[in-house]
Design an enzyme around this catalytic site. Sequence first.
Site, PDB file in Angstrom:
ATOM      1  N   ARG A 103       0.799  -1.261   0.547  1.00  0.00           N
ATOM      2  CA  ARG A 103       0.190  -0.118  -0.281  1.00  0.00           C
ATOM      3  C   ARG A 103       0.918   1.891  -0.083  1.00  0.00           C
ATOM      4  NH1 ARG A 103      -3.536  -2.975  -1.213  1.00  0.00           N
ATOM      5  NH2 ARG A 103      -5.263  -3.490  -1.009  1.00  0.00           N
ATOM      6  N   HIS A 148      -0.198  -1.166 -10.376  1.00  0.00           N
ATOM      7  CA  HIS A 148      -0.522  -1.361  -9.231  1.00  0.00           C
ATOM      8  C   HIS A 148      -0.966  -3.135 -10.035  1.00  0.00           C
ATOM      9  CE1 HIS A 148      -3.417  -0.702  -6.055  1.00  0.00           C
ATOM     10  NE2 HIS A 148      -2.594  -2.413  -5.745  1.00  0.00           N
TER      11      HIS A 148
END
Length: 309
Positions: A224, A272
């Site tokens: 994250r 991502h």
Amino acid sequence: MINILFAAPPERWDFYADALHEALDAAAITACLSQDLPPEDVDYIIYAPNGPLRDFTLYTRCKAVLSLWAGVEKIVGNDTLTMPLARMVDDGLSRGMVEWVTGHVLRHHLDIDRDIHRRPGDWTPRIPPLAADRPVTILGLGTLGLECGKALAGLGFPVTGWSRTTKEVPGLTCLHGKDGLGEALKTAQIVILLLPDTPATENTLNAETLSMLPQGAVILNPGRGPLIDDDALLAALDNGHIGHATLDTFRIEPLPEDDPYWHHPKVTVTPHIASETRPGTAARVIAENIRRSEAGEPLLYLVDREAGY
């Protein structure tokens, strides 16, 4: 008939519909699966935090919300979501993360970037260390962290895993707590961040903890974005203490074009992609949780609201 609402972005319907229908049929679940159902008739919600649904108060019959995402930081604090919430843990997601992490660990371990940019005539020999001489630390020993740790240990890397609470994993050195974090970092030539995004984990890597790493350490963040203090990392890259950072997650996504990470010579940006939910494997997890709920069995991967994951 069980009514299941698909509450992810509308464009994802075609991506998931066939796999979900197939998984529900295989689990012998007779269901109406739709993007549009009256809230009072909905039994289960298949959910993605980037979808349109924000207010769950009208779904009075709903037995559970089943997320398509592993991370639940964008929904866990929603006060209108009072029914059970399950996050996504599936084999496809785990394998995808293991492959991304293993690939980039080996890339840095073997210094493949140097060979990619080698100029004609540069025949400078070098002998990379063996995996046994390259300590790796994984911050976060959830499902993804454990799978990555086992894979790297299987390749011969000495793997230290750090978690907030005590864990024991065969083949890994396991540490926990504040003191354990410093111990886990001080020998880590490669650090992998796989912690959840919670107030307690924000800026886990900051100026203080980055300074605990050996000179030239490499950072991989497929976890994250908020786990890293960006200014502190950029400073550590600039002064040479950190050798390189390969980053897959960021505080703002897509990463803005003017973000310094794009232009830093010691940073690799990936968009991502470390572990994307795959319809086939995710659909089977969704169907199994609905089957379990209907049979009165506990849900898999139930979110602890207080812990935030």
